[in-house]
Design a protein around this motif. Structure first.
Motif, PDB file in Angstrom:
ATOM      1  N   CYS A 147       0.831  -1.198   0.000  1.00 47.33           N
ATOM      2  CA  CYS A 147       0.000   0.000   0.000  1.00 47.33           C
ATOM      3  C   CYS A 147       0.872   1.257   0.000  1.00 47.33           C
ATOM      4  N   LEU A 148       1.943   1.207   0.778  1.00 39.53           N
ATOM      5  CA  LEU A 148       2.865   2.341   0.848  1.00 39.53           C
ATOM      6  C   LEU A 148       3.483   2.628  -0.524  1.00 39.53           C
ATOM      7  N   VAL A 149       3.973   1.581  -1.158  1.00 39.38           N
ATOM      8  CA  VAL A 149       4.625   1.744  -2.461  1.00 39.38           C
ATOM      9  C   VAL A 149       3.608   2.233  -3.498  1.00 39.38           C
ATOM     10  N   PHE A 150       2.423   1.662  -3.471  1.00 34.13           N
ATOM     11  CA  PHE A 150       1.386   2.050  -4.421  1.00 34.13           C
ATOM     12  C   PHE A 150       0.983   3.521  -4.233  1.00 34.13           C
ATOM     13  N   LEU A 152       2.704   5.961  -2.693  1.00 31.56           N
ATOM     14  CA  LEU A 152       3.825   6.855  -3.039  1.00 31.56           C
ATOM     15  C   LEU A 152       3.958   6.973  -4.557  1.00 31.56           C
ATOM     16  N   ALA A 153       3.781   5.841  -5.253  1.00 33.46           N
ATOM     17  CA  ALA A 153       3.908   5.855  -6.716  1.00 33.46           C
ATOM     18  C   ALA A 153       2.860   6.776  -7.336  1.00 33.46           C
ATOM     19  N   LYS A 154       1.636   6.748  -6.799  1.00 33.18           N
ATOM     20  CA  LYS A 154       0.584   7.622  -7.312  1.00 33.18           C
ATOM     21  C   LYS A 154       0.913   9.084  -6.990  1.00 33.18           C
ATOM     22  N   LEU A 155       1.335   9.325  -5.751  1.00 33.01           N
ATOM     23  CA  LEU A 155       1.651  10.690  -5.329  1.00 33.01           C
ATOM     24  C   LEU A 155       2.760  11.293  -6.189  1.00 33.01           C
ATOM     25  N   MET A 156       3.768  10.482  -6.490  1.00 32.72           N
ATOM     26  CA  MET A 156       4.964  10.987  -7.164  1.00 32.72           C
ATOM     27  C   MET A 156       4.928  10.752  -8.670  1.00 32.72           C
ATOM     28  N   ASN A 157       3.735  10.329  -9.152  1.00 39.36           N
ATOM     29  CA  ASN A 157       3.549  10.153 -10.594  1.00 39.36           C
ATOM     30  C   ASN A 157       4.585   9.190 -11.196  1.00 39.36           C
ATOM     31  N   VAL A 158       4.821   8.099 -10.480  1.00 39.01           N
ATOM     32  CA  VAL A 158       5.720   7.063 -10.991  1.00 39.01           C
ATOM     33  C   VAL A 158       4.982   6.315 -12.087  1.00 39.01           C
ATOM     34  N   LYS A 159       5.642   6.140 -13.242  1.00 38.60           N
ATOM     35  CA  LYS A 159       4.926   5.613 -14.405  1.00 38.60           C
ATOM     36  C   LYS A 159       5.051   4.100 -14.563  1.00 38.60           C
ATOM     37  N   ASP A 160       5.852   3.459 -13.677  1.00 35.35           N
ATOM     38  CA  ASP A 160       6.042   2.012 -13.805  1.00 35.35           C
ATOM     39  C   ASP A 160       4.736   1.259 -13.531  1.00 35.35           C
ATOM     40  N   ASP A 161       4.618   0.070 -14.118  1.00 36.56           N
ATOM     41  CA  ASP A 161       3.410  -0.729 -13.902  1.00 36.56           C
ATOM     42  C   ASP A 161       3.492  -1.480 -12.571  1.00 36.56           C
ATOM     43  N   GLU A 162       2.423  -2.212 -12.244  1.00 38.64           N
ATOM     44  CA  GLU A 162       2.356  -2.923 -10.961  1.00 38.64           C
ATOM     45  C   GLU A 162       3.482  -3.950 -10.814  1.00 38.64           C
ATOM     46  N   GLY A 163       3.847  -4.583 -11.914  1.00 37.15           N
ATOM     47  CA  GLY A 163       4.920  -5.578 -11.854  1.00 37.15           C
ATOM     48  C   GLY A 163       6.211  -4.947 -11.366  1.00 37.15           C
ATOM     49  N   LEU A 165       6.448  -2.066  -9.732  1.00 38.76           N
ATOM     50  CA  LEU A 165       6.239  -1.629  -8.340  1.00 38.76           C
ATOM     51  C   LEU A 165       6.385  -2.806  -7.368  1.00 38.76           C
ATOM     52  N   SER A 166       6.006  -4.012  -7.818  1.00 38.68           N
ATOM     53  CA  SER A 166       6.095  -5.169  -6.921  1.00 38.68           C
ATOM     54  C   SER A 166       7.549  -5.468  -6.554  1.00 38.68           C
ATOM     55  N   THR A 167       8.488  -5.142  -7.436  1.00 39.93           N
ATOM     56  CA  THR A 167       9.901  -5.376  -7.095  1.00 39.93           C
ATOM     57  C   THR A 167      10.349  -4.402  -6.001  1.00 39.93           C
ATOM     58  N   ILE A 168       9.715  -3.238  -5.945  1.00 36.79           N
ATOM     59  CA  ILE A 168      10.054  -2.271  -4.878  1.00 36.79           C
ATOM     60  C   ILE A 168       9.395  -2.700  -3.569  1.00 36.79           C
ATOM     61  N   ALA A 169       8.107  -3.058  -3.637  1.00 38.34           N
ATOM     62  CA  ALA A 169       7.388  -3.502  -2.434  1.00 38.34           C
ATOM     63  C   ALA A 169       8.078  -4.730  -1.830  1.00 38.34           C
ATOM     64  N   ARG A 170       8.624  -5.588  -2.687  1.00 39.54           N
ATOM     65  CA  ARG A 170       9.305  -6.804  -2.237  1.00 39.54           C
ATOM     66  C   ARG A 170      10.436  -6.482  -1.274  1.00 39.54           C
ATOM     67  N   GLN A 171      11.082  -5.317  -1.494  1.00 43.19           N
ATOM     68  CA  GLN A 171      12.200  -4.936  -0.632  1.00 43.19           C
ATOM     69  C   GLN A 171      11.728  -4.476   0.749  1.00 43.19           C
ATOM     70  N   GLY A 172      10.422  -4.226   0.877  1.00 43.41           N
ATOM     71  CA  GLY A 172       9.871  -3.913   2.182  1.00 43.41           C
ATOM     72  C   GLY A 172       9.479  -5.187   2.922  1.00 43.41           C
ATOM     73  N   SER A 173       8.789  -6.062   2.218  1.00 40.03           N
ATOM     74  CA  SER A 173       8.346  -7.332   2.796  1.00 40.03           C
ATOM     75  C   SER A 173       8.123  -8.284   1.633  1.00 40.03           C
TER      76      SER A 173
END
Lengths: 430, 430
Positions: A147-150, A152-163, A165-173
């Motif tokens: 949820c945090l990564v998702f 933040l990605a919306k807030l900061m207009n990150v254009k990457d897809d969910e896949g 983003l999942s590599t970033i979320a993975r580094q959290g848990s």
């Protein structure tokens, strides 16, 4: 970036997830990469372990609001209303990765304009809230990081897809990797040292198989549990079964589960139950042994196994994560009704309990059971196939409560600012 | 053979035994052969499993009286005073094998002379009694079959050694194979189809390491347990770990355990605990899963693991067979005293209990603990390393009783006829 005292926010909701093929064991503790057998491994890698996890989303979820403002002097976070440190490597990695992918953002109405280069200088406030009790052991950190990564990605207009983003979320848990999607999700192990190819894909969305019903038994426990991070490390170091599981069992089960998710419930149930039991067998084969399930968990398994056998084909699947709570998947609503009836028979609430605090979530199933008050539970018929000798074996107090839910959707952005957890003026928790 | 109305008897005592490396899985259900990976297997063999079991004898034992007489019209048996059928294949195999090895017997005082050829025509009476509660899960069938075979061999003047007798006892109950010796015993798998090379050897007698003390916690259980015969068969058919255990883990552990039995307690403890846990992990990886340990078993393991860790080297080993009872091996009497003290602290007897029925066996250890009555148990000091928060975690009623014992001797013949369980005139139970 103009210097007005503005606060820019985004709020997202992400469901928890439950692995039906379990992830247990890391090859890299910092990047949180699972381990496969096929790759050439560097010596600092953990020698072996698991790969991917198809899963089922539940309707229980985490809500997270993220905000940026020139008013903020440092990154801060509140979890369920309580401030907590962001200095841990897992948070730092997620924040750094998202910031590096940020783009220009303009909010004309509020007169805010943030350029790509500005993001490094702006601090964030994060507020996160779980609508399920943290004691429920429902992978709250998985939903939280996703949820945090998702958000933040919306807030900061990150254009990457969910896949991505999942590599970033993975580094959290690790399991957060899967919570970027709804429905049925697979976490692909990947081979690269930097983990860039270890991400999730959606196998089917939540509408694909929407007659499944999930009932969670939140089990009372006096035991202090081993954290999954510690447990995983000790299993990788000491279990003599974990390599065999990673190399010879899981890859095959993943393929079978992907096939079974085309609505072959008996196969899903058999694979799910067998994999849960094997995961706990690996925990038991760890030194010192790890016990996540307790007598109540064992009892629930026995009831389900007996029922499934008497029907000739599985009606209900069970799976247990790093705790004693049972996640039960019923093949349809009719079976779910029978399941809840049996569970309430064996695990009746104490007489002074409010039924609404004993069966949470979709209460309409309770209605189908024909139960309106705690008193009614006493008159539930004895489940078939139980001999009269055992009729007295009721375990009042051994389950804290039940949750009725369904496979859920992926993360969503909440556009209604009233649902935000931070004050739009101050950027502090409401 | 003269036709006088005589009864000829022999009475033997055999200790129970506890496996420290577990046997689980048969390659032949009738002959009761364990399974190795190296041999070429016939299709009707179970595909795989385990080999041998070093073990520790306890002083708890079975007494069996066997008798022959021309008065008897059929083979009959009484177990703990109750007549039971001898028609099962296991009894039939043992009786046939022993009869085929019988020799001439002459008792001049009683004027009895039996020739080798007469044995086929004579019927036997058998009376057997366990001095430990059958509910204790202390491998009563193992001691029982070993004692039966030993007593019959003495009565019938069978000249084979204990190793050969162990191959006969094995056909009654796999673990019985080991109870023909005292001290530390190994069950050798064997390769032959007829099982003639699957027998036991003594690694060291009970005097070799006589400072070891064994404390057994007989644990309360509401669960109906899976019989070990059924459980073993289901594990062989469904566990994905059992083959790996049989091929890659057990052979190595057997070698390490044989070395460790030269009085290397830390290694014995590590191997014993790891192997017990792995055996239960295989049970959990079975479909449907088998749970022999319960929450009390888990708690005892946690206490022992914590204590061993705090000392830096193992002081106590634990092992669990097909039930929830803990068999705890203390490295010496001093440690055993501390162990009993801790166990009584966590699992105090109900106040109306007689201490002598709560701590059975060698009561002198109780004296060393400084306990004379149930009341004294309340004032036992809190074990070190327990935080005050957990001090209230006492589990009254979760243990039925404790047994204090030591590694025991092998089977012995009791020459005193007053100890016989059958009447010398009638051949019927006293």
């Amino acid at each position: 970036m103009n210097q007005k005292k503005w606060v820019l926010m985004a709020t997202a909701q992400t469901p928890t997830n439950i692995a039906v093929i379990k992830y247990w064991g890391k090859r890299d503790e910092t990047l949180i990469l699972t381990i496969t057998a096929a790759i050439g491994m560097r010596p600092w890698f953990y020698p072996l372990m698991i790969s991917v996890s198809p899963l089922i989303q539940t309707t229980f979820c985490t809500t997270t609001t993220v905000a940026v403002s020139p008013l903020f002097h440092q990154d801060r976070m509140w979890l369920n209303g309580k401030e907590m440190s962001l200095s841990g490597i897992r948070y730092q990695n997620c924040l750094r990765e998202i910031r590096s992918r940020a783009n220009d953002v303009e909010d004309e109405k509020k007169g805010i304009k943030i350029e790509k280069k500005d993001w490094e200088k702006l601090h964030v406030h994060i507020a996160s809230y779980n609508n399920f009790p943290t004691a429920a052991g429902l992978a709250s950190s998985a939903a939280g990081f996703a949820c945090l990564v998702f958000a933040l990605a919306k807030l900061m207009n990150v254009k990457d897809d969910e896949g991505k983003l999942s590599t970033i979320a993975r580094q959290g848990s690790g399991s957060a990797c899967r919570s970027l999607f709804g429905g049925f999700v697979k976490w692909i192990t990947g081979n690269k040292e930097d983990g860039s190819d270890s991400f999730s894909v959606q196998l089917a969305d939540e509408k694909h198989w929407d007659d499944l019903v999930i009932i969670i038994a939140v089990v009372s426990s006096r035991q202090k549990e081993t954290s999954s991070t510690t447990g995983m490390r000790e299993s990788v170091e000491t279990s003599m079964f974990i390599e065999h599981r990673a190399k010879d069992v899981v890859p095959q089960r993943i393929i079978q589960m992907e096939e079974a998710i085309t609505r072959d419930f008996p196969s899903v149930a058999r694979l799910t139950c067998a994999d849960s039991n094997q995961f706990h067998a690996v925990c038991l084969d760890t030194c010192p042994p790890i016990f996540y399930m307790n007598d109540t968990s064992h009892r629930i398994i026995s009831y389900v196994e007996k029922w499934n056998r008497s029907e000739g084909t599985p009606q209900v699947a069970y799976t247990f994560d790093a705790g004693p709570n049972a996640v039960l998947i019923a093949r349809n609503r009719n079976i779910a009704t029978q399941l809840l009836q049996r569970l309430l028979f064996y695990f009746p609430p104490p007489l002074d309990t409010d039924l609404n605090s004993y069966v949470l979530g979709d209460a309409s199933i309770l209605k189908d059971v024909g139960i309106q008050s705690v008193k009614d539970v006493e008159y539930l018929p004895q489940p078939p196939g139980i001999s009269n000798n055992n009729a007295s074996l009721k375990y009042k107090g051994d389950v804290n409560y039940f949750i009725c839910t369904k496979p859920g959707r992926g993360p969503v952005l909440l556009s209604d600012e009233s649902q935000a957890l931070l004050n739009a003026e101050t950027g502090l928790p409401k």
